[in-house]
Design a protein around this motif. Structure first.
Motif, PDB file in Angstrom:
ATOM      1  N   ARG A  30       0.844  -1.206   0.000  1.00 26.14           N
ATOM      2  CA  ARG A  30       0.000   0.000   0.000  1.00 26.14           C
ATOM      3  C   ARG A  30       0.879   1.255   0.000  1.00 26.14           C
ATOM      4  N   ASP A  31       1.850   1.291   0.918  1.00 24.71           N
ATOM      5  CA  ASP A  31       2.682   2.488   1.038  1.00 24.71           C
ATOM      6  C   ASP A  31       3.494   2.726  -0.234  1.00 24.71           C
ATOM      7  N   ARG A  32       3.942   1.644  -0.853  1.00 19.92           N
ATOM      8  CA  ARG A  32       4.715   1.778  -2.082  1.00 19.92           C
ATOM      9  C   ARG A  32       3.860   2.378  -3.197  1.00 19.92           C
ATOM     10  N   VAL A  41       8.415  -4.725   5.747  1.00 17.89           N
ATOM     11  CA  VAL A  41       7.904  -5.328   4.520  1.00 17.89           C
ATOM     12  C   VAL A  41       7.614  -6.790   4.840  1.00 17.89           C
ATOM     13  N   ASP A  42       6.357  -7.201   4.631  1.00 23.01           N
ATOM     14  CA  ASP A  42       5.973  -8.573   4.976  1.00 23.01           C
ATOM     15  C   ASP A  42       5.859  -9.444   3.734  1.00 23.01           C
ATOM     16  N   VAL A  43       6.282 -10.695   3.899  1.00 24.73           N
ATOM     17  CA  VAL A  43       6.186 -11.661   2.810  1.00 24.73           C
ATOM     18  C   VAL A  43       5.119 -12.684   3.178  1.00 24.73           C
ATOM     19  N   MET A 115      -7.100  -1.618   0.508  1.00 28.79           N
ATOM     20  CA  MET A 115      -5.758  -1.052   0.325  1.00 28.79           C
ATOM     21  C   MET A 115      -4.687  -1.918   1.001  1.00 28.79           C
ATOM     22  N   ASN A 116      -5.107  -2.763   1.931  1.00 28.75           N
ATOM     23  CA  ASN A 116      -4.162  -3.646   2.647  1.00 28.75           C
ATOM     24  C   ASN A 116      -4.193  -5.069   2.110  1.00 28.75           C
ATOM     25  N   ALA A 117      -4.920  -5.268   1.024  1.00 30.34           N
ATOM     26  CA  ALA A 117      -5.126  -6.626   0.504  1.00 30.34           C
ATOM     27  C   ALA A 117      -4.580  -6.760  -0.918  1.00 30.34           C
ATOM     28  N   LEU A 156     -11.593  -4.537  16.401  1.00 33.75           N
ATOM     29  CA  LEU A 156     -10.456  -3.608  16.321  1.00 33.75           C
ATOM     30  C   LEU A 156     -10.372  -2.962  14.937  1.00 33.75           C
ATOM     31  N   ARG A 157     -10.851  -3.669  13.925  1.00 30.42           N
ATOM     32  CA  ARG A 157     -10.780  -3.135  12.553  1.00 30.42           C
ATOM     33  C   ARG A 157     -11.461  -1.775  12.446  1.00 30.42           C
ATOM     34  N   MET A 158     -12.435  -1.491  13.318  1.00 25.44           N
ATOM     35  CA  MET A 158     -13.104  -0.177  13.278  1.00 25.44           C
ATOM     36  C   MET A 158     -12.103   0.926  13.611  1.00 25.44           C
ATOM     37  N   VAL A 162     -10.233   4.049  11.120  1.00 22.16           N
ATOM     38  CA  VAL A 162      -9.996   5.450  11.469  1.00 22.16           C
ATOM     39  C   VAL A 162      -8.495   5.756  11.426  1.00 22.16           C
ATOM     40  N   ARG A 163      -7.705   4.813  11.896  1.00 20.38           N
ATOM     41  CA  ARG A 163      -6.248   4.991  11.888  1.00 20.38           C
ATOM     42  C   ARG A 163      -5.735   5.183  10.454  1.00 20.38           C
ATOM     43  N   PHE A 164      -6.238   4.385   9.523  1.00 20.30           N
ATOM     44  CA  PHE A 164      -5.782   4.530   8.134  1.00 20.30           C
ATOM     45  C   PHE A 164      -6.328   5.815   7.511  1.00 20.30           C
ATOM     46  N   ALA A 165      -7.538   6.222   7.916  1.00 22.20           N
ATOM     47  CA  ALA A 165      -8.068   7.505   7.432  1.00 22.20           C
ATOM     48  C   ALA A 165      -7.145   8.631   7.887  1.00 22.20           C
TER      49      ALA A 165
HETATM   50  P1  ATP Z   1       1.504   0.146   9.178  1.00 24.60           P
HETATM   51  O1  ATP Z   1       2.299   0.524   7.997  1.00 24.60           O
HETATM   52  O2  ATP Z   1       0.974   1.310   9.896  1.00 24.60           O
HETATM   53  O3  ATP Z   1       2.153  -0.865  10.065  1.00 24.60           O
HETATM   54  P2  ATP Z   1       0.034  -2.078   8.165  1.00 24.60           P
HETATM   55  O4  ATP Z   1      -0.955  -2.136   7.059  1.00 24.60           O
HETATM   56  O5  ATP Z   1       1.356  -2.706   7.953  1.00 24.60           O
HETATM   57  O6  ATP Z   1       0.194  -0.569   8.576  1.00 24.60           O
HETATM   58  P3  ATP Z   1      -0.233  -3.848  10.390  1.00 24.60           P
HETATM   59  O7  ATP Z   1      -1.029  -3.692  11.631  1.00 24.60           O
HETATM   60  O8  ATP Z   1       1.247  -3.858  10.490  1.00 24.60           O
HETATM   61  O9  ATP Z   1      -0.692  -2.683   9.412  1.00 24.60           O
HETATM   62  O10 ATP Z   1      -0.758  -5.173   9.673  1.00 24.60           O
HETATM   63  C1  ATP Z   1      -0.160  -5.709   8.506  1.00 24.60           C
HETATM   64  C2  ATP Z   1      -1.237  -6.247   7.552  1.00 24.60           C
HETATM   65  O11 ATP Z   1      -1.945  -7.322   8.178  1.00 24.60           O
HETATM   66  C3  ATP Z   1      -2.298  -5.238   7.177  1.00 24.60           C
HETATM   67  O12 ATP Z   1      -1.915  -4.477   6.041  1.00 24.60           O
HETATM   68  C4  ATP Z   1      -3.502  -6.118   6.889  1.00 24.60           C
HETATM   69  O13 ATP Z   1      -3.407  -6.682   5.595  1.00 24.60           O
HETATM   70  C5  ATP Z   1      -3.334  -7.247   7.880  1.00 24.60           C
HETATM   71  N1  ATP Z   1      -4.032  -7.014   9.162  1.00 24.60           N
HETATM   72  C6  ATP Z   1      -3.500  -6.532  10.302  1.00 24.60           C
HETATM   73  N2  ATP Z   1      -4.396  -6.480  11.296  1.00 24.60           N
HETATM   74  C7  ATP Z   1      -5.540  -6.952  10.783  1.00 24.60           C
HETATM   75  C8  ATP Z   1      -6.853  -7.178  11.315  1.00 24.60           C
HETATM   76  N3  ATP Z   1      -7.145  -6.869  12.586  1.00 24.60           N
HETATM   77  N4  ATP Z   1      -7.784  -7.701  10.487  1.00 24.60           N
HETATM   78  C9  ATP Z   1      -7.482  -8.014   9.197  1.00 24.60           C
HETATM   79  N5  ATP Z   1      -6.293  -7.828   8.647  1.00 24.60           N
HETATM   80  C10 ATP Z   1      -5.321  -7.301   9.417  1.00 24.60           C
END
Ligand code: ATP
Ligand code: MG
Length: 395
Positions: A30-32, A41-43, A115-117, A156-158, A162-165
């Motif tokens: 997402r950030d990239r 960076v997660d794999v 955006m995180n998927a 917690l996703r709620m 807000v955190r991502f907003a």
């Molecule tokens: P940041 O850059 O602020 O760390 P991030 O997107 O990396 O943001 P993380 O909390 O580090 O957020 O989580 C990594 C990834 O894992 C997220 O991008 C998301 O795909 C997934 N994830 C994390 N927490 C949850 C959750 N509670 N429910 C679903 N997916 C989640």
């Protein structure tokens, strides 16, 4: 960050050479896409944790229970997680079960927002089955799948929405927003440790005002400690001016200040954070009634003094803070600690001929203050004269 990316791509390559599927996932992708730097960076891979450990010479078991192995690459350590889904979160803390899956799409489906998927392949192409890139382009935060279901699984996703907003300035898509409103009450079930980690990032986002507004609108604020809704509404302008702090603890200090600095620690701050919150409060209380004197500058850390002044300004009680003034005046102090005083307790005892006792500590304190405030130079002779005089006149 260069190194982290190089390490992650190299790990993806090694896993693929060993015959597994592997991609980069999550926040870094997402950030990239957004042109931001990522700090981890997660794999994700089809290889099971044991298989991941066999591919690399150096690994550490950091979260093997949820399928995560830390690969210690020479350039940087990288978390490698097996494709998985999650069961529900019946205790609202951790998923009841994790189930490994073979399909990347299944793994992406369990993630919170489009955006995180998104997955990034070795060749730089994206796998984006939920339209994350389009949502990033339009500036939208949208739950993956049915939002009511997703917030029902993990409340917690709620807060994460807000955190991502706050991080991006994006708006929360209306169905996602509506579902947050309906599920707000269930935030009470989520452990305060998880909430704290998200709020730390809210304070650092630079858009705490937007986050507070959203917490308020969704009904989350009314259910979160220290965020009582009526108060948040009147304090919104303060949060909007809060800006981007140097440290997240400033957010905790402001939250507690606006809530009237209650006793207790509902967010389980660390001892260091609690101390800083106290020091900021102390500096604030001083600064709203008068400018700092040299003794304040001596006693309190620069960060607390700057933040206390900043809060006095945020709440309309002083003019703009001048952080350089704090640094300059701190550097000019004649001593930085009791040890730098040109006198010791034993000298006081010798000068008076009295037996030691509580009076020694009391007088060292008085001398310390006199030196710091510039009433006497930090010189043995001057201190002696001032002390003998005061000591005699007190008996
Ligand atoms: P940041 O850059 O602020 O760390 P991030 O997107 O990396 O943001 P993380 O909390 O580090 O957020 O989580 C990594 C990834 O894992 C997220 O991008 C998301 O795909 C997934 N994830 C994390 N927490 C949850 C959750 N509670 N429910 C679903 N997916 C989640
Ligand atoms: Mg992350």
């Amino acid at each position: 960050t260069e190194n982290i990316w190089a390490a992650a791509f190299d790990i993806v390559r090694s896993l693929r050479e060993a015959g597994y599927e592997a991609v980069i996932v999550g926040g870094a992708v997402r950030d990239r896409i957004m042109g931001l730097t990522a700090d981890d960076v997660d794999v994700a891979t089809s290889a099971l944790p044991e298989q991941v450990k066999n591919v690399f010479t150096k690994t550490a078991d950091v979260g093997i229970a949820h399928g995560t192995v830390l690969v210690i690459h020479p350039l940087a350590p990288v978390e490698v997680t097996t494709f998985r889904t999650e069961g529900t979160y019946s205790d609202h803390r951790r998923p009841d079960s994790v189930k490994y899956v073979t399909s990347l799409k299944e793994d992406l489906r369990r993630r919170d927002f489009t955006m995180n998927a998104i997955a990034l392949r070795e060749d730089g192409s994206l796998y984006d089955p939920f339209g994350g890139r389009e949502d990033i382009r339009s500036g939208i935060i949208r739950a993956v799948g049915d939002p009511d279901g997703r917030f029902g699984e993990d409340a917690l996703r709620m807060i994460r929405a807000v955190r991502f907003a706050a991080k991006t300035g994006f708006r929360i898509e209306s169905a996602t927003m509506g579902a947050i409103g309906r599920h707000a009450e269930s935030i009470r079930k989520v452990s305060v440790e998880r909430i704290k980690m998200e709020l730390d990032k809210v304070w650092k986002s630079g858009r705490a005002g937007l986050a507070m507004e959203l917490f308020h609108q969704t009904g989350l604020a009314a259910r979160l400690p220290l965020m009582d809704s009526s108060r948040s509404a009147s304090d919104l302008p303060v949060w909007r001016k809060f800006g981007e702090p140097d440290e997240s603890v400033e957010g905790w200090a402001l939250l507690s200040l606006l809530a009237g600095s209650p006793e207790g620690n509902p967010y389980k701050l660390s001892n260091a954070e609690k101390r800083t919150v106290r020091q900021i409060r102390e500096a604030f209380d001083i600064r709203i009634s008068r400018p700092y004197d040299e003794m304040d500058l001596y006693r309190l850390p620069a960060h607390a003094l700057k933040t206390g002044w900043k809060f006095a300004w945020l709440t309309g009680k002083t003019g703009l803070p001048e952080p350089e003034e704090i640094d300059r005046r701190k550097a000019q102090l004649p001593v930085r600690s009791m040890r730098e005083l040109d006198v010791t307790g034993n000298e006081l005892i010798a000068w008076t001929g009295e037996k030691g006792g509580p009076w020694v500590k009391k007088w060292l304190g008085k001398i310390e203050e006199a030196v710091v405030m510039g009433r006497i130079p930090n010189q043995s002779d001057d201190i002696k004269g001032w002390f003998i005089n005061g000591f005699n006149s007190e008996r």
